[in-house]
Design a protein around this motif. Structure first.
Motif, mmCIF file in Angstrom:
data_model
loop_
_atom_site.group_PDB
_atom_site.id
_atom_site.type_symbol
_atom_site.label_atom_id
_atom_site.label_comp_id
_atom_site.label_asym_id
_atom_site.label_seq_id
_atom_site.Cartn_x
_atom_site.Cartn_y
_atom_site.Cartn_z
ATOM 1 N N ALA A 339 29.146 62.274 31.341
ATOM 2 C CA ALA A 339 30.497 63.155 31.488
ATOM 3 C C ALA A 339 31.799 62.358 31.531
ATOM 4 O O ALA A 339 32.746 62.834 31.200
ATOM 5 C CB ALA A 339 30.224 63.706 32.952
ATOM 6 N N LEU A 340 31.690 61.118 31.833
ATOM 7 C CA LEU A 340 32.625 60.070 32.082
ATOM 8 C C LEU A 340 33.270 59.741 30.511
ATOM 9 O O LEU A 340 34.384 59.660 30.276
ATOM 10 C CB LEU A 340 32.455 59.088 32.819
ATOM 11 N N VAL A 341 32.244 59.457 29.874
ATOM 12 C CA VAL A 341 32.506 58.785 28.294
ATOM 13 C C VAL A 341 31.413 59.330 27.547
ATOM 14 O O VAL A 341 30.253 59.146 27.423
ATOM 15 C CB VAL A 341 32.193 57.239 28.590
ATOM 16 N N PRO A 342 31.880 60.417 26.670
ATOM 17 C CA PRO A 342 31.327 61.011 25.606
ATOM 18 C C PRO A 342 30.317 60.150 25.021
ATOM 19 O O PRO A 342 30.592 59.044 24.751
ATOM 20 C CB PRO A 342 32.085 61.641 24.641
ATOM 21 N N ASP A 343 29.115 60.599 24.674
ATOM 22 C CA ASP A 343 28.137 59.699 24.050
ATOM 23 C C ASP A 343 28.389 58.909 22.749
ATOM 24 O O ASP A 343 28.219 57.612 22.623
ATOM 25 C CB ASP A 343 26.845 60.468 23.579
#
Length: 407
Positions: A339-343
């Motif tokens: 959620a914080l950093v897209p994959d």
């Protein structure tokens, strides 16, 4: 007898009329079913009015004790011996210098038969059952008092149970050991059960007092919802906005100052209403830690809380200091990080993390649409170099973002 026009009793005139009707009904040789109903209703209305207008005044605890002493023909020294309390303590209570403790009230009730509601000063009140397994003095009393959790005056030793029970009452729990905390006993990280439970009770009480009025639906708080929360990190008041968005989704979020020996970063739990709540401690007071902890708890609320009821987290290890299920914690970590950093951005970041510059960290933050502290925190986690980018992780900035003072 003609049909009565029964009405609420609001004045002395109404009361006098009702009493006349009751007298008349009582003089009847035989009452019809309607007459019996009228008599019952009038009696209830009269009792309600009299209780409101002429409330029963209970004697004070001291008056009740003095009356019982006189009845039994004993003196204060003999009273102290009967209830097994020091004579000095009994004298202080009877001289009005201190209130009787719960333990003394129990002794007075059990050994002298003084009613509990008289001792507590409240009609029909009952004394709480003692908890022999609880050492009330083991709670972090000084810490709790300094944080304002125990009132404005530091409690004396025999007042501690009463003060802690006030905390319990706010949390709507009947025992201070309600959390079912699993202690892993990790080296240098063994939580103190009393400190943990004190923090949890405060968190529960705070959450109950400001519980979200909105409906909660698990299906509404998945990845897209968490991603929207993460993007709020870009605002200077992002933490406050995040709490507000959680509230709109039926999740109550609160900040509860950390206590030493708890190792708690955050927790989620079900309120008595069944709705979820999240609490954060700001133990590290960094933006990167705050956002990861918050999203980690959000993931728990969606995936694990219905089965667990309460989850406590220390976010520095795979299971933290509380021995949580590693698979559960691993899933919450992955969902929070995603959620914080897209994959795709995270994968790219992991390849360059060892030699990344400050400018690149900021560029990735823009790409991920989150605060630079989040990217800096991820890089530190990837490399294990927790002193790098200290100026980017938002040290000391969370409280301002929440609009409060970190205690």
């Amino acid at each position: 007898m003609e049909k009565l026009d029964i009405r609420p009793i609001k004045t002395a005139t109404d009361h006098a009329w009702a009493m006349e009707q009751i007298d008349a009904l009582m003089l009847e040789d035989e009452l019809s079913e309607e007459g019996v109903r009228d008599l019952e209703v009038l009696a209830i209305l009269v009792e309600k009015y009299e209780m409101e207008q002429f409330p029963v005044q209970l004697p004070t605890p001291v008056e009740a004790i003095e009356f019982r002493i006189d009845q039994l023909g004993i003196n204060r020294a003999q009273l102290a011996a009967i209830i097994e309390f020091p004579k000095s303590r009994v004298s202080e209570v009877l001289n009005g210098k201190r209130k009787p403790s719960l333990d003394m009230m129990r002794a007075l009730h059990e050994k002298l038969g003084i009613p509990a509601d008289v001792l507590l000063g409240k009609l029909e009140a009952k004394l709480p059952e003692s908890c022999p397994s609880v050492d009330w003095k083991s709670f972090p009393i000084l810490e709790m008092f300094k944080l304002g959790w125990l009132g404005s005056v530091k409690p004396k030793a025999d007042e501690i149970e009463t003060r802690v029970r006030n905390l319990m009452a706010a949390a709507q729990v009947s025992t201070p050991q309600f959390a079912g905390v699993r202690f892993r006993g990790a080296e240098n990280k063994e939580p103190n059960p009393y400190s943990v439970n004190a923090w949890l009770m405060r968190a529960m009480g705070e959450a109950i007092s400001c519980e979200s009025e909105n409906d909660f639906n698990t299906h509404d708080v998945g990845h897209d919802f968490r991603r929207e929360i993460a993007k709020l990190s870009l605002y200077s008041d992002g933490p406050k906005r995040a709490f507000r968005k959680l509230n709109e989704a039926g999740i109550t979020a609160v900040y509860v100052p950390f206590l030493k020996k708890t190792h708690i970063d955050g927790a989620c739990f079900s309120l008595p209403s069944g709705k979820p709540a999240i609490a954060v401690s700001l133990r590290h007071h960094r933006l990167d830690n705050f956002w990861f902890t918050l999203l980690h708890e959000c993931a728990h609320v969606e995936r694990h809380l219905p089965d667990e009821g309460m989850i406590i987290d220390e976010t520095e290890g795979s299971t933290g200091a509380f021995g949580n299920d590693p698979a559960m914690e691993d899933e919450a970590n992955k969902l929070a990080r995603s959620a914080l950093v897209p994959d795709d951005i995270h994968d790219e970041l992991s390849r360059v993390a060892e030699n990344i510059s400050k400018a690149k960290v900021q560029a990735y933050a823009r790409k991920a649409d989150v605060h630079e502290a989040i990217i800096a925190g991820q890089v530190r986690m990837m490399t294990g170099k927790y002193t790098h980018f200290s100026g980017l992780v938002g040290q000391g900035e969370v409280a301002n973002g929440l609009g409060c003072v970190r205690q």
